[in-house]
Design a protein around this motif. Structure first.
Motif, PDB file in Angstrom:
ATOM      1  N   HIS A 224      -6.437  -3.387  -0.481  1.00  0.00           N
ATOM      2  CA  HIS A 224      -5.402  -2.856   0.363  1.00  0.00           C
ATOM      3  C   HIS A 224      -3.875  -3.304   0.836  1.00  0.00           C
ATOM      4  O   HIS A 224      -2.990  -2.884   0.637  1.00  0.00           O
ATOM      5  CB  HIS A 224      -6.184  -2.217   1.674  1.00  0.00           C
ATOM      6  N   ILE A 225      -4.176  -4.804   0.867  1.00  0.00           N
ATOM      7  CA  ILE A 225      -2.752  -5.401   0.674  1.00  0.00           C
ATOM      8  C   ILE A 225      -2.115  -5.289  -0.676  1.00  0.00           C
ATOM      9  O   ILE A 225      -0.873  -5.192  -0.610  1.00  0.00           O
ATOM     10  CB  ILE A 225      -3.119  -7.026   1.140  1.00  0.00           C
ATOM     11  N   GLY A 226      -2.752  -5.440  -1.555  1.00  0.00           N
ATOM     12  CA  GLY A 226      -2.218  -5.326  -2.942  1.00  0.00           C
ATOM     13  C   GLY A 226      -1.564  -4.022  -3.271  1.00  0.00           C
ATOM     14  O   GLY A 226      -0.488  -3.893  -3.797  1.00  0.00           O
ATOM     15  N   ARG A 227      -2.324  -3.104  -2.683  1.00  0.00           N
ATOM     16  CA  ARG A 227      -1.652  -1.663  -2.731  1.00  0.00           C
ATOM     17  C   ARG A 227      -0.291  -1.432  -1.987  1.00  0.00           C
ATOM     18  O   ARG A 227       0.429  -0.805  -2.511  1.00  0.00           O
ATOM     19  CB  ARG A 227      -2.771  -0.487  -2.388  1.00  0.00           C
ATOM     20  N   CYS A 228      -0.442  -2.036  -0.850  1.00  0.00           N
ATOM     21  CA  CYS A 228       1.071  -2.120  -0.089  1.00  0.00           C
ATOM     22  C   CYS A 228       1.963  -2.753  -0.987  1.00  0.00           C
ATOM     23  O   CYS A 228       3.050  -2.168  -0.954  1.00  0.00           O
ATOM     24  CB  CYS A 228       0.811  -2.531   1.267  1.00  0.00           C
TER      25      CYS A 228
END
Length: 275
Positions: A224-228
Motif C-alpha cells: 500500500h505504501i508502494g502504491r501511494c
C-alpha cells in the motif's frame, strides 16, 4: 476496534490449505466444547459466553458470516439476561453484534445498532467507558466505509486518532491501529500524499514492535505504501518496496504461496510501469 491491518492483506489466509484446515478444526473443537458445556451447565453463565465469543471469532476467521452473526446474536441475548441492557458487557456484545451484521453485508441493521449506541449518555459520570465510546465511533466509521461514504468516515477517523493521541499517546497500539484505518480511508479517497504520510508512521511503529502485526499484514502495508508512491509518481521507491515485499513473501510463505504469486505479478506490473 477492528484490526485495520487486515484490510491491507493482499490474499486471504484461507487460501493456505493448512490455515483453512486449522480454522475448521478449531470450529469443530469449539462446537464440541460448547455443546458439552451447555449440557452440563446451561447457557446462562459467563463461561458459556466466553466459549461463544471464541466460536464467533473462529467463524469470523473462516468468513462464515451467517454463523458468525448467529453466534453474536446469542452472545448479546445471553448478556442481556445475565447483566441487563445497560451493563458494559452487554453494550460490548451489542457492538460486536453490529459488526457481525456489517460483516454479513447487512449495513442498515448495523446502522440501527450504531445509532442506538451513539444516543447513550456518554458524558455522564456513571455512563459507559471511554474505551467503549471509541469502539462505537470506530464502528460508525466502519459502516460509512462499507457504504463508501469516505468523507463521512474521514471525519470520524481523524477525531478518533486525535482522542487516542490525547488519551494514550501517538505510539500506543490503539493509536497506531486508528492511524492505519485513517490512512486506508485517505487511500480510498485517492488522497495518496496524506495516506502515505500516515502509512509511513505506521510502518515505523511496526519496525519497533515486530509482534504487533502478522507478516502478511506487514507485506500488505509495504504494497500500500508502494502504491501511494506510484500514484504520486515516485516509481523508484515503489519498485524498491514491491521487490522487498516480494522477497518477504518468498521468505515467510514460500514461492508457491498465493501471496508470493500475487507479489510476483505486482512486481511485474511495477517494473513494466517504470520502463
Amino acid at each position: 476496534m477492528e484490526n485495520y491491518f487486515a484490510r491491507l492483506l493482499l490474499t486471504s489466509e484461507l487460501d493456505d490449505p493448512i490455515y483453512f484446515a486449522k480454522i475448521h478444526q478449531q470450529i469443530a473443537d469449539l462446537e464440541k466444547q460448547r455443546i458439552a458445556h451447555f449440557n452440563a451447565n446451561g447457557p446462562m453463565n459467563a463461561q458459556y459466553v466466553v466459549l461463544m465469543s471464541e466460536l464467533n471469532m473462529a467463524y469470523l476467521q473462516a468468513r462464515d458470516t451467517s454463523s458468525e452473526l448467529e453466534i453474536a446474536q446469542q452472545i448479546y441475548q445471553t448478556n442481556q439476561n445475565l447483566y441487563g441492557d445497560e451493563d458494559e458487557r452487554t453494550l460490548e456484545a451489542l457492538v460486536a453484534l453490529g459488526l457481525s451484521y456489517l460483516d454479513d453485508s447487512q449495513s442498515e441493521e448495523a446502522q440501527g445498532i450504531a445509532t442506538q449506541l451513539l444516543s447513550l449518555s456518554w458524558s455522564e459520570e456513571n455512563g459507559p467507558s471511554y474505551d467503549l465510546y471509541i469502539d462505537v465511533l470506530c464502528f460508525q466509521a466502519d459502516i460509512h466505509h462499507a457504504k463508501e461514504l469516505y468523507s463521512q468516515e474521514l471525519v470520524i477517523r481523524k477525531h478518533v486518532l486525535s482522542l487516542l493521541e490525547e488519551l494514550s499517546g501517538s505510539v500506543s497500539s490503539q493509536a497506531v491501529m486508528a492511524r492505519c484505518g485513517l490512512a486506508y480511508c485517505y487511500e480510498k479517497m485517492k488522497k495518496y500524499r496524506q495516506a502515505l504520510d500516515h502509512y509511513l508512521v505506521v510502518r515505523s511503529y511496526l519496525d519497533s514492535d515486530e509482534q504487533f502485526a502478522t507478516e502478511a499484514e506487514k507485506i500488505g502495508l509495504l504494497v500500500h505504501i508502494g502504491r501511494c508512491y506510484r500514484k504520486l509518481g515516485n516509481f523508484d521507491d515503489a519498485v524498491v518496496l514491491y521487490h522487498w515485499a516480494h522477497n518477504q513473501a518468498n521468505k515467510h510463505f514460500g514461492p508457491a504461496s498465493s501471496l508470493a504469486q500475487k507479489m510476483r505479478k505486482l512486481v511485474g506490473v511495477v517494473d513494466g510501469t517504470k520502463i
